[in-house]
Write a protein that holds these residues in place. Structure first.
Motif, PDB file in Angstrom:
ATOM      1  N   TYR A  16       1.015  -1.296  -0.083  1.00 29.64           N
ATOM      2  CA  TYR A  16      -0.028   0.061   0.151  1.00 29.64           C
ATOM      3  C   TYR A  16       0.803   1.128  -0.034  1.00 29.64           C
ATOM      4  N   ALA A  17       1.982   1.289   0.792  1.00 22.39           N
ATOM      5  CA  ALA A  17       2.818   2.254   0.697  1.00 22.39           C
ATOM      6  C   ALA A  17       3.343   2.705  -0.572  1.00 22.39           C
ATOM      7  N   ILE A  18       4.000   1.554  -1.416  1.00 22.23           N
ATOM      8  CA  ILE A  18       4.331   1.643  -2.505  1.00 22.23           C
ATOM      9  C   ILE A  18       3.391   2.364  -3.452  1.00 22.23           C
ATOM     10  N   GLY A  19       2.208   1.772  -3.473  1.00 22.77           N
ATOM     11  CA  GLY A  19       1.218   2.170  -4.187  1.00 22.77           C
ATOM     12  C   GLY A  19       0.892   3.797  -4.132  1.00 22.77           C
ATOM     13  N   ALA A  20       0.925   4.040  -2.585  1.00 22.09           N
ATOM     14  CA  ALA A  20       0.392   5.603  -2.399  1.00 22.09           C
ATOM     15  C   ALA A  20       1.658   6.595  -2.777  1.00 22.09           C
ATOM     16  N   LEU A  21       2.959   6.093  -2.749  1.00 22.15           N
ATOM     17  CA  LEU A  21       3.777   6.672  -3.261  1.00 22.15           C
ATOM     18  C   LEU A  21       3.968   6.832  -4.665  1.00 22.15           C
ATOM     19  N   ALA A  22       3.458   5.934  -5.560  1.00 17.55           N
ATOM     20  CA  ALA A  22       3.356   5.890  -7.031  1.00 17.55           C
ATOM     21  C   ALA A  22       2.353   6.886  -7.103  1.00 17.55           C
ATOM     22  N   VAL A  23       1.351   6.969  -6.457  1.00 18.98           N
ATOM     23  CA  VAL A  23       0.114   8.084  -6.795  1.00 18.98           C
ATOM     24  C   VAL A  23       0.681   9.293  -6.564  1.00 18.98           C
ATOM     25  N   ILE A  24       1.346   9.632  -5.557  1.00 22.97           N
ATOM     26  CA  ILE A  24       2.035  10.792  -5.004  1.00 22.97           C
ATOM     27  C   ILE A  24       3.015  11.404  -6.334  1.00 22.97           C
ATOM     28  N   LEU A  25       3.765  10.335  -6.681  1.00 25.22           N
ATOM     29  CA  LEU A  25       4.698  10.596  -7.976  1.00 25.22           C
ATOM     30  C   LEU A  25       3.976  11.239  -9.098  1.00 25.22           C
ATOM     31  N   MET A  26       2.745  10.647  -9.326  1.00 26.49           N
ATOM     32  CA  MET A  26       2.189  11.047 -10.608  1.00 26.49           C
ATOM     33  C   MET A  26       1.414  12.370 -10.493  1.00 26.49           C
ATOM     34  N   VAL A  27       1.005  12.881  -8.985  1.00 28.48           N
ATOM     35  CA  VAL A  27       0.456  13.928  -8.405  1.00 28.48           C
ATOM     36  C   VAL A  27       1.515  15.052  -8.899  1.00 28.48           C
ATOM     37  N   THR A  28       2.844  14.608  -8.390  1.00 26.41           N
ATOM     38  CA  THR A  28       3.816  15.829  -8.487  1.00 26.41           C
ATOM     39  C   THR A  28       4.191  16.151 -10.065  1.00 26.41           C
ATOM     40  N   GLN A  30       1.815  17.629 -11.831  1.00 23.56           N
ATOM     41  CA  GLN A  30       1.260  18.744 -11.526  1.00 23.56           C
ATOM     42  C   GLN A  30       1.363  19.867 -10.546  1.00 23.56           C
ATOM     43  N   TYR A  31       1.518  19.023  -9.328  1.00 28.44           N
ATOM     44  CA  TYR A  31       1.534  19.896  -8.215  1.00 28.44           C
ATOM     45  C   TYR A  31       2.888  19.572  -7.310  1.00 28.44           C
ATOM     46  N   GLN A  32       3.152  20.683  -6.647  1.00 31.66           N
ATOM     47  CA  GLN A  32       4.437  20.439  -5.764  1.00 31.66           C
ATOM     48  C   GLN A  32       4.020  19.778  -4.289  1.00 31.66           C
ATOM     49  N   ILE A  33       4.407  18.759  -4.073  1.00 31.97           N
ATOM     50  CA  ILE A  33       4.138  18.142  -2.801  1.00 31.97           C
ATOM     51  C   ILE A  33       5.160  18.029  -1.777  1.00 31.97           C
ATOM     52  N   ASN A  34       5.113  18.411  -0.648  1.00 31.54           N
ATOM     53  CA  ASN A  34       6.440  18.614   0.223  1.00 31.54           C
ATOM     54  C   ASN A  34       6.994  17.022   0.589  1.00 31.54           C
ATOM     55  N   GLU A  35       8.310  17.008   0.528  1.00 29.39           N
ATOM     56  CA  GLU A  35       8.775  15.520   0.674  1.00 29.39           C
ATOM     57  C   GLU A  35       8.492  14.979   2.199  1.00 29.39           C
ATOM     58  N   ILE A  36       8.129  15.729   3.015  1.00 27.22           N
ATOM     59  CA  ILE A  36       7.954  15.477   4.495  1.00 27.22           C
ATOM     60  C   ILE A  36       6.350  14.697   4.306  1.00 27.22           C
ATOM     61  N   ILE A  37       5.556  15.133   3.540  1.00 30.76           N
ATOM     62  CA  ILE A  37       4.325  14.382   3.556  1.00 30.76           C
ATOM     63  C   ILE A  37       4.477  13.157   2.716  1.00 30.76           C
ATOM     64  N   THR A  38       5.376  13.104   1.751  1.00 24.70           N
ATOM     65  CA  THR A  38       5.409  11.982   0.945  1.00 24.70           C
ATOM     66  C   THR A  38       6.242  10.701   1.807  1.00 24.70           C
ATOM     67  N   GLY A  39       7.171  11.356   2.499  1.00 27.20           N
ATOM     68  CA  GLY A  39       7.601  10.360   3.748  1.00 27.20           C
ATOM     69  C   GLY A  39       6.832   9.732   4.781  1.00 27.20           C
ATOM     70  N   LEU A  40       5.918  10.813   5.122  1.00 26.22           N
ATOM     71  CA  LEU A  40       4.963  10.501   6.271  1.00 26.22           C
ATOM     72  C   LEU A  40       3.749   9.505   5.828  1.00 26.22           C
ATOM     73  N   VAL A  41       3.459   9.619   4.656  1.00 27.73           N
ATOM     74  CA  VAL A  41       2.703   8.539   3.894  1.00 27.73           C
ATOM     75  C   VAL A  41       3.139   7.321   4.078  1.00 27.73           C
ATOM     76  N   GLY A  42       4.346   7.173   3.616  1.00 27.95           N
ATOM     77  CA  GLY A  42       4.872   5.666   3.739  1.00 27.95           C
ATOM     78  C   GLY A  42       5.154   5.456   5.170  1.00 27.95           C
ATOM     79  N   VAL A  43       5.562   6.077   6.136  1.00 20.73           N
ATOM     80  CA  VAL A  43       5.656   5.679   7.446  1.00 20.73           C
ATOM     81  C   VAL A  43       4.529   5.320   8.179  1.00 20.73           C
ATOM     82  N   VAL A  44       3.469   6.279   7.796  1.00 22.39           N
ATOM     83  CA  VAL A  44       2.050   5.846   8.510  1.00 22.39           C
ATOM     84  C   VAL A  44       1.306   4.622   8.091  1.00 22.39           C
ATOM     85  N   LEU A  45       1.594   4.352   6.631  1.00 28.15           N
ATOM     86  CA  LEU A  45       0.943   3.182   6.222  1.00 28.15           C
ATOM     87  C   LEU A  45       1.688   1.877   6.693  1.00 28.15           C
TER      88      LEU A  45
END
Length: 75
Positions: A16-28, A30-45
């Motif tokens: 799930y973390a890998i999938g979420a990170l892939a989605v975040i990569l695609m979103v980036t 178009q949009y700027q996403i903070n690296e802390i948010i990206t890291g926290l998503v993986g850690v939380v999952l």
């Protein structure tokens, strides 16, 4: 060493973390996403899946204890 046997939800959480990170990569794209948010998503999952595995193991141990005490004959 049996870690994935002990923590059965850990592998799923990693997927799930890998999938979420892939989605975040695609979103980036178009949009700027903070690296802390990206890291926290993986850690939380992964943390959530680890915690769920620990809760499952504790529930199974408690059920085994109840079963053992219920099957012991009372003198």
């Amino acid at each position: 060493q049996g870690t994935l046997d002990d923590y059965v939800y850990l592998e799923h959480g990693a997927h799930y973390a890998i999938g979420a990170l892939a989605v975040i990569l695609m979103v980036t794209i178009q949009y700027q996403i903070n690296e802390i948010i990206t890291g926290l998503v993986g850690v939380v999952l992964i943390g959530w899946s680890f915690w769920s595995s620990v809760r499952r193991n504790n529930a199974l141990a408690a059920a085994e204890d109840r079963q053992r005490t219920d099957s012991v004959p009372v003198p």
